[in-house]
Every structure is written in C-alpha cells, then in structure tokens.
Motif scaffolding. Structure first.
Motif, PDB file in Angstrom:
ATOM      1  N   LEU A  92       2.126   5.046  -6.737  1.00  0.00           N
ATOM      2  CA  LEU A  92       3.107   4.507  -5.798  1.00  0.00           C
ATOM      3  C   LEU A  92       2.851   5.032  -4.389  1.00  0.00           C
ATOM      4  O   LEU A  92       2.832   4.277  -3.415  1.00  0.00           O
ATOM      5  N   SER A  93       2.631   6.334  -4.274  1.00  0.00           N
ATOM      6  CA  SER A  93       2.361   6.950  -2.973  1.00  0.00           C
ATOM      7  C   SER A  93       1.079   6.404  -2.360  1.00  0.00           C
ATOM      8  O   SER A  93       1.027   6.107  -1.165  1.00  0.00           O
ATOM      9  N   SER A  94       0.055   6.259  -3.179  1.00  0.00           N
ATOM     10  CA  SER A  94      -1.216   5.719  -2.683  1.00  0.00           C
ATOM     11  C   SER A  94      -1.044   4.298  -2.159  1.00  0.00           C
ATOM     12  O   SER A  94      -1.562   3.953  -1.092  1.00  0.00           O
ATOM     13  N   ILE A  95      -0.313   3.472  -2.891  1.00  0.00           N
ATOM     14  CA  ILE A  95      -0.079   2.092  -2.468  1.00  0.00           C
ATOM     15  C   ILE A  95       0.708   2.085  -1.156  1.00  0.00           C
ATOM     16  O   ILE A  95       0.363   1.379  -0.208  1.00  0.00           O
ATOM     17  N   ALA A  96       1.763   2.891  -1.098  1.00  0.00           N
ATOM     18  CA  ALA A  96       2.639   2.922   0.078  1.00  0.00           C
ATOM     19  C   ALA A  96       1.907   3.396   1.326  1.00  0.00           C
ATOM     20  O   ALA A  96       2.287   3.043   2.439  1.00  0.00           O
ATOM     21  N   ASN A  97       0.872   4.185   1.137  1.00  0.00           N
ATOM     22  CA  ASN A  97       0.177   4.766   2.277  1.00  0.00           C
ATOM     23  C   ASN A  97      -1.223   4.206   2.483  1.00  0.00           C
ATOM     24  O   ASN A  97      -2.008   4.751   3.257  1.00  0.00           O
ATOM     25  N   GLY A  98      -1.544   3.118   1.777  1.00  0.00           N
ATOM     26  CA  GLY A  98      -2.822   2.440   1.988  1.00  0.00           C
ATOM     27  C   GLY A  98      -4.030   3.249   1.576  1.00  0.00           C
ATOM     28  O   GLY A  98      -5.117   3.067   2.126  1.00  0.00           O
TER      29      GLY A  98
END
Length: 186
Positions: A92-98
């Motif tokens: 989730l964090s990776s997706i949210a931060n590109g």
C-alpha cells in the motif's frame, strides 16, 4: 473481454484472492493475469493448505513479481482493472508513493497513470495513522479502498458466506454481475 490483473501481496486474506480467481475463471468474458509476492506464496500455503501451482492454475496468465519484462509491466499493455487482494501495508505504501520496486507495484502505478480501475483490499485491522493517510492519498487519486469488512444484513451462516459477500462487492465494483450474496432487501 475484460482483462483483470489480480495481485496477491503478503498479508492475511488469501481466501479472498482464491475466491475472486475462482469466480473470474468461471466467466468466459474475463481473462485474468496473476502476480503473487514472495511472502504471499508462503501465506497461501499456510492459510489455504494448497500448493502455489494449484493457486496459479486459477488464473489465465501468471507472472513472477520480479518480472519487469512481463507484458503487464508496460502501460501499452491494455488491462481493464487491477485488484490487490489482500494488500499488505508495505505494498500500500509503495503504491501510494510511486515506488515500483516489484511487478505488483508497477502494475498499480500503470493503473494510476493510465487512469484504469484500481481496487486495493488492505489487510486486517488495525490501521495506524500512516496506513490511513496512505489509503486517503490513494482514494484521492481514484483508487477504490475496500477493506474486507462484510455486511451482516444478509445473515451469513458460514465463513464462505462472508468471503462471498466481500468478493461479490469487488465484482460489483468491477462492473460484473454476480449473485454471490444476498443483497439488501432482496
């Protein structure tokens, strides 16, 4: 024909991914592409008591999470939607931060930049403020955040009833008719 990319990251909830793949496999108008993280492979074996090969057989195409040469790693490859079920907080964090460090995150990045449907099912609660901020950030970008919170108005009798409710709601949001659960006032 709809092309749905199903991503399974390393969090509890493999039952939802399995049921989603089973239902999509029965739909002749859907082609599924599956990506499973390394941690998810262990969780699938633990939670579902099946082999990874049996899980992979539920999809039409399978790509390793480190395969940046797969067709779905490119924005020029057309797919209709991505569902991350379950979604770990790391993913989730990776997706949210590109941060596209693996194929799951890359496919989600493509969905965002190409404005395709992206559904994320966060892992079990609780959530920290950081998790909620990342979900809010994604929601503002058009990502549908679907924690696996079942309704109880349909009076579920089994765990399968609860799983079918959640998967049925995913299908609803993919624009796919289903009768996996009893709807309100039916």
């Amino acid at each position: 024909m709809k092309k749905i990319v199903v991503c399974v990251s390393g969090a509890s909830g493999a039952h939802y991914a399995k049921r989603l793949l089973e239902v999509l496999k029965d739909n002749e108008n859907v082609k599924t592409c599956l990506i499973i993280s390394k941690s998810a492979k262990e969780i699938i074996k633990h939670e579902l008591k099946i082999t990874i090969d049996d899980f992979i057989k539920l999809s039409d195409e399978y790509y390793e999470n480190n395969d940046f040469f797969s067709p779905v790693a490119s924005g020029s490859n057309i797919f209709d939607a991505v569902v991350v079920v379950p979604c770990s907080m790391k993913t989730l964090s990776s997706i949210a931060n590109g941060y596209s460090s693996n194929l799951i995150c890359r496919v989600c990045d493509i969905a965002l930049k190409e404005q395709r449907k992206l559904i994320v099912m966060p892992r079990e609660m609780p959530f920290s403020a950081i998790h909620l901020e990342n979900m809010l950030k994604l929601s503002k970008l058009g990502v549908l955040i679907m924690p696996p919170i079942p309704g109880f108005y349909n009076e579920p009798k089994t765990i399968d009833d609860i799983i079918n409710f959640v998967v049925g709601r995913i299908l609803d949001n993919l624009g796919m008719k289903n009768n996996l659960f009893k709807r309100w006032r039916e």
